[in-house]
Scaffold this active site. Structure first.
Site, PDB file in Angstrom:
ATOM      1  N   HIS A  33       2.002   1.878  -3.439  1.00  0.00           N
ATOM      2  CA  HIS A  33       0.940   2.517  -4.227  1.00  0.00           C
ATOM      3  C   HIS A  33       0.898   4.021  -3.947  1.00  0.00           C
ATOM      4  O   HIS A  33       0.754   4.838  -4.869  1.00  0.00           O
ATOM      5  CB  HIS A  33      -0.422   1.898  -3.894  1.00  0.00           C
ATOM      6  CG  HIS A  33      -0.640   0.542  -4.483  1.00  0.00           C
ATOM      7  ND1 HIS A  33      -0.778   0.330  -5.841  1.00  0.00           N
ATOM      8  CD2 HIS A  33      -0.747  -0.684  -3.899  1.00  0.00           C
ATOM      9  CE1 HIS A  33      -0.956  -0.960  -6.071  1.00  0.00           C
ATOM     10  NE2 HIS A  33      -0.938  -1.592  -4.898  1.00  0.00           N
ATOM     11  N   LEU A  54      -7.878 -12.361  -1.118  1.00  0.00           N
ATOM     12  CA  LEU A  54      -7.319 -11.143  -0.544  1.00  0.00           C
ATOM     13  C   LEU A  54      -6.837 -10.196  -1.634  1.00  0.00           C
ATOM     14  O   LEU A  54      -6.920  -8.984  -1.499  1.00  0.00           O
ATOM     15  CB  LEU A  54      -6.165 -11.484   0.402  1.00  0.00           C
ATOM     16  CG  LEU A  54      -5.532 -10.294   1.105  1.00  0.00           C
ATOM     17  CD1 LEU A  54      -6.422  -9.829   2.266  1.00  0.00           C
ATOM     18  CD2 LEU A  54      -4.136 -10.629   1.632  1.00  0.00           C
ATOM     19  N   THR A  93       0.830  -1.206   0.000  1.00  0.00           N
ATOM     20  CA  THR A  93       0.000   0.000   0.000  1.00  0.00           C
ATOM     21  C   THR A  93       0.861   1.250   0.000  1.00  0.00           C
ATOM     22  O   THR A  93       0.553   2.233  -0.691  1.00  0.00           O
ATOM     23  CB  THR A  93      -0.928   0.008   1.228  1.00  0.00           C
ATOM     24  OG1 THR A  93      -1.774  -1.139   1.193  1.00  0.00           O
ATOM     25  CG2 THR A  93      -1.787   1.268   1.267  1.00  0.00           C
ATOM     26  N   ILE A 126     -11.700 -11.379   1.777  1.00  0.00           N
ATOM     27  CA  ILE A 126     -10.945 -11.131   3.010  1.00  0.00           C
ATOM     28  C   ILE A 126     -10.457  -9.689   3.011  1.00  0.00           C
ATOM     29  O   ILE A 126      -9.886  -9.209   2.024  1.00  0.00           O
ATOM     30  CB  ILE A 126      -9.726 -12.065   3.122  1.00  0.00           C
ATOM     31  CG1 ILE A 126     -10.154 -13.530   3.040  1.00  0.00           C
ATOM     32  CG2 ILE A 126      -8.954 -11.783   4.415  1.00  0.00           C
ATOM     33  CD1 ILE A 126     -10.968 -14.017   4.203  1.00  0.00           C
ATOM     34  N   GLU A 149       2.730  -0.380   9.317  1.00  0.00           N
ATOM     35  CA  GLU A 149       3.342  -1.608   9.828  1.00  0.00           C
ATOM     36  C   GLU A 149       4.468  -1.210  10.772  1.00  0.00           C
ATOM     37  O   GLU A 149       5.431  -0.567  10.343  1.00  0.00           O
ATOM     38  CB  GLU A 149       3.877  -2.460   8.676  1.00  0.00           C
ATOM     39  CG  GLU A 149       2.809  -2.852   7.662  1.00  0.00           C
ATOM     40  CD  GLU A 149       3.349  -3.708   6.518  1.00  0.00           C
ATOM     41  OE1 GLU A 149       4.548  -4.083   6.564  1.00  0.00           O
ATOM     42  OE2 GLU A 149       2.591  -3.996   5.581  1.00  0.00           O
TER      43      GLU A 149
END
Length: 341
Positions: free
Chosen positions: A43, A262, A40, A286, A64
């Protein structure tokens, strides 16, 4: 404090100086030790179509992490200064039907850390204490910093009973590889992972999959024959978002097979629905992690011997963050850790 921010609507991430966050009554203030770069974040760095629609700028990014509690809101119980924590990056409302029913991972009003509110690529982070997860002493900072993506893998992999089952994982990104490792660890029979990136397939082999298949030059059906599989895969874990990979999964699933998805495919992806219907397939979407059952399972998996260390391939100090993003963007990496100490 130092922070990595998306400052403007253009490619890149920039080191900035921003005020330290204020601690609310129900919050924790966390001093960040280590962070990991997510897909992410790439991105957001690339400023692709999704980012342009989603990310307000300027925004401190990242979700994270592992850190240490250094401030506690006056209403918070159960934490103390010095606790080592990571945290759930989905901030939920607590008021919708799913939240009130204990299905908080399905909150329709979810706000993302580092996406819709300031993230963890900073010296300090504030999150609701509800979202914090204490890290057991026998789990390293490096592993704790990747609990968020590991949680995606665990949530996906453990959606269905895997003991004795043949499992196909499509997409050998870090989350796909971790999902495959979880499947093998909990007792799946054959775990086959597919991709076209040889570097990441080699990582999957280090993590103990039965077969890592480069579908650009090897037939999945031939691999199934080699493994003595005569009826197809029992469980599919779709992690790639690639339409050809999902179509191959539908082709190779056994009747009554179960698929957890996912990966995010294009909105206009077409499939042969006859294969879903006449095979009696069950498909489950998910998103994120179950709060907080997935987190307890993550810790237990590592404490019971699951070795995720091969998935961490690069480590940099935060001042070398650009090298970390370059490694992630190259496709020739697993997880990339940035140290804030």
């Amino acid at each position: 404090m130092k922070a990595l921010s998306k400052l403007k609507p253009a490619e890149g991430i920039w080191m900035t100086d921003v005020p330290e966050p204020e601690v609310g009554h129900n919050d924790l203030l966390i001093k960040i030790r280590k962070t990991a770069i997510c897909g992410t974040d790439v991105h957001i760095y690339n400023w692709d179509e999704w980012s342009q629609k989603t990310i307000p700028v300027p925004m401190v990014v990242g979700h994270e992490y592992v850190g240490e509690v250094v401030g506690i809101g006056q209403e918070v119980k159960g934490f103390k200064i010095g606790d080592r924590v990571s945290g759930e990056g989905h901030i939920t409302c607590g008021h919708c039907r799913n939240c009130r029913g204990g299905r908080t991972h399905l909150c329709r009003n979810t706000v993302g850390v580092g996406v819709n509110r300031p993230g963890c690529f900073a010296e300090y982070l504030v999150i609701p204490a509800f979202n914090a997860f204490k890290i057991p002493d026998n789990i390293s900072d490096d592993l704790a910093s990747i609990f968020d993506p590991f949680g995606n893998a665990v949530h996906t992999a453990l959606s269905f009973d895997l003991v004795g089952e043949d499992v196909l994982v499509s997409g050998a990104g870090p989350i796909g590889i971790m999902a495959a490792a979880v499947a093998k660890h909990v007792g799946a029979r054959n775990v086959v992972i597919t991709d076209v990136n040889e570097y990441r397939l080699s990582l999957a082999r280090k993590m103990g999959v039965t077969r890592a298949v480069n579908v650009a030059n090897e037939s999945l059906q031939d691999v199934m024959n080699e493994l003595g599989m005569t009826e197809g895969f029992d469980v599919g874990l779709e992690m790639s978002g690639a339409p050809p990979a999902f179509r191959t999964m539908l082709d190779t699933m056994n009747h009554g097979g179960r698929i957890a998805m996912l990966g995010i495919p294009p909105s206009d992806m077409s499939i042969d629905w006859n294969k879903v219907i006449f095979k009696g397939l069950f498909i489950k979407g998910i998103y994120g992690r179950e709060m907080f059952e997935t987190w307890y399972k993550m810790a237990a998996l590592i404490q019971s011997g699951l070795d995720l260390s091969p998935i961490i391939t690069h480590r940099f100090t935060i001042d070398d963050f650009q090298k970390g993003f370059d490694a992630m963007r190259s496709g020739q990496s697993g997880k990339v850790i940035l140290s804030w100490d």
